[in-house]
Write a protein that holds these residues in place. Structure first.
Motif, PDB file in Angstrom:
ATOM      1  N   VAL A   1       0.870  -1.177   0.000  1.00 28.60           N
ATOM      2  CA  VAL A   1       0.000   0.000   0.000  1.00 28.60           C
ATOM      3  C   VAL A   1       0.910   1.231   0.000  1.00 28.60           C
ATOM      4  CG1 VAL A   1      -1.677   1.333   1.320  1.00 28.60           C
ATOM      5  CG2 VAL A   1      -1.888  -1.155   1.190  1.00 28.60           C
ATOM      6  N   ILE A   2       0.600   2.181  -0.849  1.00 28.56           N
ATOM      7  CA  ILE A   2       1.392   3.407  -0.930  1.00 28.56           C
ATOM      8  C   ILE A   2       0.568   4.579  -0.404  1.00 28.56           C
ATOM      9  CG2 ILE A   2       2.652   4.976  -2.440  1.00 28.56           C
ATOM     10  CD1 ILE A   2       3.849   2.178  -2.300  1.00 28.56           C
ATOM     11  N   GLY A   3       1.185   5.384   0.396  1.00 28.45           N
ATOM     12  CA  GLY A   3       0.513   6.559   0.932  1.00 28.45           C
ATOM     13  C   GLY A   3       1.300   7.826   0.650  1.00 28.45           C
ATOM     14  N   TRP A   4       0.564   8.901   0.480  1.00 28.73           N
ATOM     15  CA  TRP A   4       1.164  10.231   0.431  1.00 28.73           C
ATOM     16  C   TRP A   4       0.843  10.941   1.745  1.00 28.73           C
ATOM     17  CZ3 TRP A   4       4.539  12.188  -2.949  1.00 28.73           C
ATOM     18  CH2 TRP A   4       4.621  11.622  -4.219  1.00 28.73           C
ATOM     19  N   PHE A   5       1.861  11.499   2.341  1.00 31.65           N
ATOM     20  CA  PHE A   5       1.715  12.264   3.572  1.00 31.65           C
ATOM     21  C   PHE A   5       2.300  13.653   3.345  1.00 31.65           C
ATOM     22  CE2 PHE A   5       0.455   9.045   6.724  1.00 31.65           C
ATOM     23  CZ  PHE A   5       0.614   7.899   5.966  1.00 31.65           C
ATOM     24  N   ARG A   6       1.951  14.564   4.217  1.00 33.71           N
ATOM     25  CA  ARG A   6       2.544  15.897   4.127  1.00 33.71           C
ATOM     26  C   ARG A   6       2.788  16.444   5.524  1.00 33.71           C
ATOM     27  NH1 ARG A   6      -2.621  19.258   1.592  1.00 33.71           N
ATOM     28  NH2 ARG A   6      -3.929  19.259   3.491  1.00 33.71           N
ATOM     29  N   GLN A   7       3.747  17.336   5.603  1.00 32.61           N
ATOM     30  CA  GLN A   7       4.071  17.958   6.874  1.00 32.61           C
ATOM     31  C   GLN A   7       4.393  19.430   6.651  1.00 32.61           C
ATOM     32  OE1 GLN A   7       7.123  15.979   9.173  1.00 32.61           O
ATOM     33  NE2 GLN A   7       6.338  16.864  11.067  1.00 32.61           N
ATOM     34  N   ALA A   8       3.592  20.265   7.244  1.00 34.02           N
ATOM     35  CA  ALA A   8       3.815  21.708   7.191  1.00 34.02           C
ATOM     36  C   ALA A   8       4.643  22.125   8.395  1.00 34.02           C
ATOM     37  CB  ALA A   8       2.475  22.439   7.174  1.00 34.02           C
ATOM     38  N   PRO A   9       5.329  23.246   8.304  1.00 32.99           N
ATOM     39  CA  PRO A   9       6.157  23.706   9.424  1.00 32.99           C
ATOM     40  C   PRO A   9       5.343  23.827  10.701  1.00 32.99           C
ATOM     41  CG  PRO A   9       6.635  24.980   7.467  1.00 32.99           C
ATOM     42  CD  PRO A   9       5.445  24.130   7.134  1.00 32.99           C
ATOM     43  N   GLY A  10       5.858  23.237  11.761  1.00 34.81           N
ATOM     44  CA  GLY A  10       5.202  23.326  13.048  1.00 34.81           C
ATOM     45  C   GLY A  10       3.991  22.436  13.218  1.00 34.81           C
ATOM     46  N   LYS A  11       3.724  21.591  12.229  1.00 34.59           N
ATOM     47  CA  LYS A  11       2.561  20.706  12.317  1.00 34.59           C
ATOM     48  C   LYS A  11       2.987  19.252  12.230  1.00 34.59           C
ATOM     49  CE  LYS A  11      -0.872  23.926  10.439  1.00 34.59           C
ATOM     50  NZ  LYS A  11      -1.963  24.093   9.449  1.00 34.59           N
ATOM     51  N   GLU A  12       2.092  18.390  12.657  1.00 37.16           N
ATOM     52  CA  GLU A  12       2.366  16.962  12.574  1.00 37.16           C
ATOM     53  C   GLU A  12       2.190  16.473  11.142  1.00 37.16           C
ATOM     54  OE1 GLU A  12       1.037  15.584  17.091  1.00 37.16           O
ATOM     55  OE2 GLU A  12       0.017  14.778  15.324  1.00 37.16           O
TER      56      GLU A  12
ATOM     57  N   LEU B   1      -4.838   3.394   7.337  1.00 37.35           N
ATOM     58  CA  LEU B   1      -4.124   4.018   6.232  1.00 37.35           C
ATOM     59  C   LEU B   1      -3.498   5.339   6.632  1.00 37.35           C
ATOM     60  CD1 LEU B   1      -6.613   3.365   3.307  1.00 37.35           C
ATOM     61  CD2 LEU B   1      -4.372   2.315   3.592  1.00 37.35           C
ATOM     62  N   GLU B   2      -4.170   6.075   7.528  1.00 36.71           N
ATOM     63  CA  GLU B   2      -3.725   7.413   7.875  1.00 36.71           C
ATOM     64  C   GLU B   2      -2.627   7.421   8.936  1.00 36.71           C
ATOM     65  OE1 GLU B   2      -6.359   5.896   8.824  1.00 36.71           O
ATOM     66  OE2 GLU B   2      -6.587   6.203  10.991  1.00 36.71           O
ATOM     67  N   ARG B   3      -2.286   6.269   9.441  1.00 35.96           N
ATOM     68  CA  ARG B   3      -1.290   6.191  10.512  1.00 35.96           C
ATOM     69  C   ARG B   3       0.107   6.083   9.930  1.00 35.96           C
ATOM     70  NH1 ARG B   3      -3.951   2.246  15.158  1.00 35.96           N
ATOM     71  NH2 ARG B   3      -5.971   3.305  15.264  1.00 35.96           N
TER      72      ARG B   3
ATOM     73  N   GLU C   1      -3.031  26.457   2.085  1.00 34.37           N
ATOM     74  CA  GLU C   1      -2.938  25.495   3.187  1.00 34.37           C
ATOM     75  C   GLU C   1      -2.441  24.120   2.750  1.00 34.37           C
ATOM     76  OE1 GLU C   1      -5.577  27.399   2.368  1.00 34.37           O
ATOM     77  OE2 GLU C   1      -7.477  26.321   2.693  1.00 34.37           O
ATOM     78  N   ASP C   2      -2.261  23.917   1.444  1.00 30.00           N
ATOM     79  CA  ASP C   2      -1.655  22.680   0.959  1.00 30.00           C
ATOM     80  C   ASP C   2      -0.134  22.757   1.009  1.00 30.00           C
ATOM     81  OD1 ASP C   2      -4.197  22.585  -1.562  1.00 30.00           O
ATOM     82  OD2 ASP C   2      -4.097  21.353   0.252  1.00 30.00           O
ATOM     83  N   THR C   3       0.405  23.898   1.339  1.00 26.10           N
ATOM     84  CA  THR C   3       1.853  24.064   1.421  1.00 26.10           C
ATOM     85  C   THR C   3       2.433  23.149   2.481  1.00 26.10           C
ATOM     86  OG1 THR C   3       1.800  26.359   0.648  1.00 26.10           O
ATOM     87  CG2 THR C   3       3.699  25.689   1.983  1.00 26.10           C
ATOM     88  N   ALA C   4       3.398  22.332   2.073  1.00 24.09           N
ATOM     89  CA  ALA C   4       4.010  21.362   2.978  1.00 24.09           C
ATOM     90  C   ALA C   4       5.095  20.608   2.232  1.00 24.09           C
ATOM     91  CB  ALA C   4       2.963  20.363   3.495  1.00 24.09           C
ATOM     92  N   VAL C   5       5.842  19.833   2.971  1.00 22.93           N
ATOM     93  CA  VAL C   5       6.714  18.834   2.361  1.00 22.93           C
ATOM     94  C   VAL C   5       5.888  17.558   2.216  1.00 22.93           C
ATOM     95  CG1 VAL C   5       8.817  17.482   2.578  1.00 22.93           C
ATOM     96  CG2 VAL C   5       8.772  19.852   3.393  1.00 22.93           C
ATOM     97  N   TYR C   6       5.864  17.026   1.028  1.00 20.04           N
ATOM     98  CA  TYR C   6       5.080  15.827   0.733  1.00 20.04           C
ATOM     99  C   TYR C   6       6.005  14.622   0.651  1.00 20.04           C
ATOM    100  CZ  TYR C   6       0.882  18.540  -0.156  1.00 20.04           C
ATOM    101  OH  TYR C   6      -0.226  19.350  -0.006  1.00 20.04           O
ATOM    102  N   TYR C   7       5.567  13.547   1.288  1.00 22.88           N
ATOM    103  CA  TYR C   7       6.329  12.303   1.331  1.00 22.88           C
ATOM    104  C   TYR C   7       5.482  11.150   0.789  1.00 22.88           C
ATOM    105  CZ  TYR C   7       9.046  14.864   4.861  1.00 22.88           C
ATOM    106  OH  TYR C   7       9.800  15.785   5.532  1.00 22.88           O
ATOM    107  N   CYS C   8       6.133  10.225   0.111  1.00 18.48           N
ATOM    108  CA  CYS C   8       5.443   8.974  -0.195  1.00 18.48           C
ATOM    109  C   CYS C   8       6.024   7.883   0.699  1.00 18.48           C
ATOM    110  CB  CYS C   8       5.552   8.604  -1.672  1.00 18.48           C
ATOM    111  SG  CYS C   8       7.214   8.436  -2.342  1.00 18.48           S
TER     112      CYS C   8
ATOM    113  N   GLU D   1       0.623  14.480   8.303  1.00 20.37           N
ATOM    114  CA  GLU D   1      -0.740  14.023   8.106  1.00 20.37           C
ATOM    115  C   GLU D   1      -0.869  13.248   6.805  1.00 20.37           C
ATOM    116  OE1 GLU D   1      -3.743  16.964   7.438  1.00 20.37           O
ATOM    117  OE2 GLU D   1      -2.492  18.178   6.107  1.00 20.37           O
ATOM    118  N   GLY D   2      -1.758  12.276   6.834  1.00 18.77           N
ATOM    119  CA  GLY D   2      -2.023  11.495   5.639  1.00 18.77           C
ATOM    120  C   GLY D   2      -2.854  12.268   4.649  1.00 18.77           C
TER     121      GLY D   2
END
Length: 127
Positions: free
Chosen positions: A33-44, A108-110, A89-96, A46-47
């Protein structure tokens, strides 16, 4: 060796689109299973979106439903995230990330349920 390589980020104006790519190696997409997550500055972290290629299942966070589309290309060992109508608000670093199918389509969101992570790609949306 399992590897994931995210790319496609950039700086765009609100309302525009970007397509992120996640190139994977060392495994076949049908087995993970592949997920995309993102993390904005100062935030956790998120999936954002998830895909199970073997059964063509996909899911999205409420914040991106109707705007983002996840897809996979097994022949290219790649997963894509088409992002339309981008908002600041979509601004973030995105990870797969990838995980085995041991959880099926649960949790899935964990982020902690994922075994492998790529480096991030920065997405910046200006207003």
């Amino acid at each position: 060796e399992v590897q994931l390589q995210a790319s496609g980020g950039g700086l765009v104006q609100a309302g525009r689109s970007l397509r992120l790519s996640c190139a994977v190696s060392g495994f076949t997409l049908d087995d993970y299973v592949i997920g995309w997550f993102r993390q904005a500055p100062g935030k956790e972290r998120e999936g954002v979106s998830y895909i199970s290629s073997s059964d063509s299942s996909a899911d999205y966070a409420d914040s991106v439903k109707g705007r983002f589309t996840i897809s996979s290309d097994n022949a290219k060992n790649s997963v894509y995230l088409q992002m339309n109508s981008l908002k600041p608000e979509d601004t973030a670093v995105y990870y797969c990330a990838a995980r085995t199918r041991r959880y099926g389509l649960s949790y899935l969101e964990r982020a902690a349920s994922y075994d492998y992570w790529g480096q991030g790609t920065q997405v910046t949306v200006s207003s």
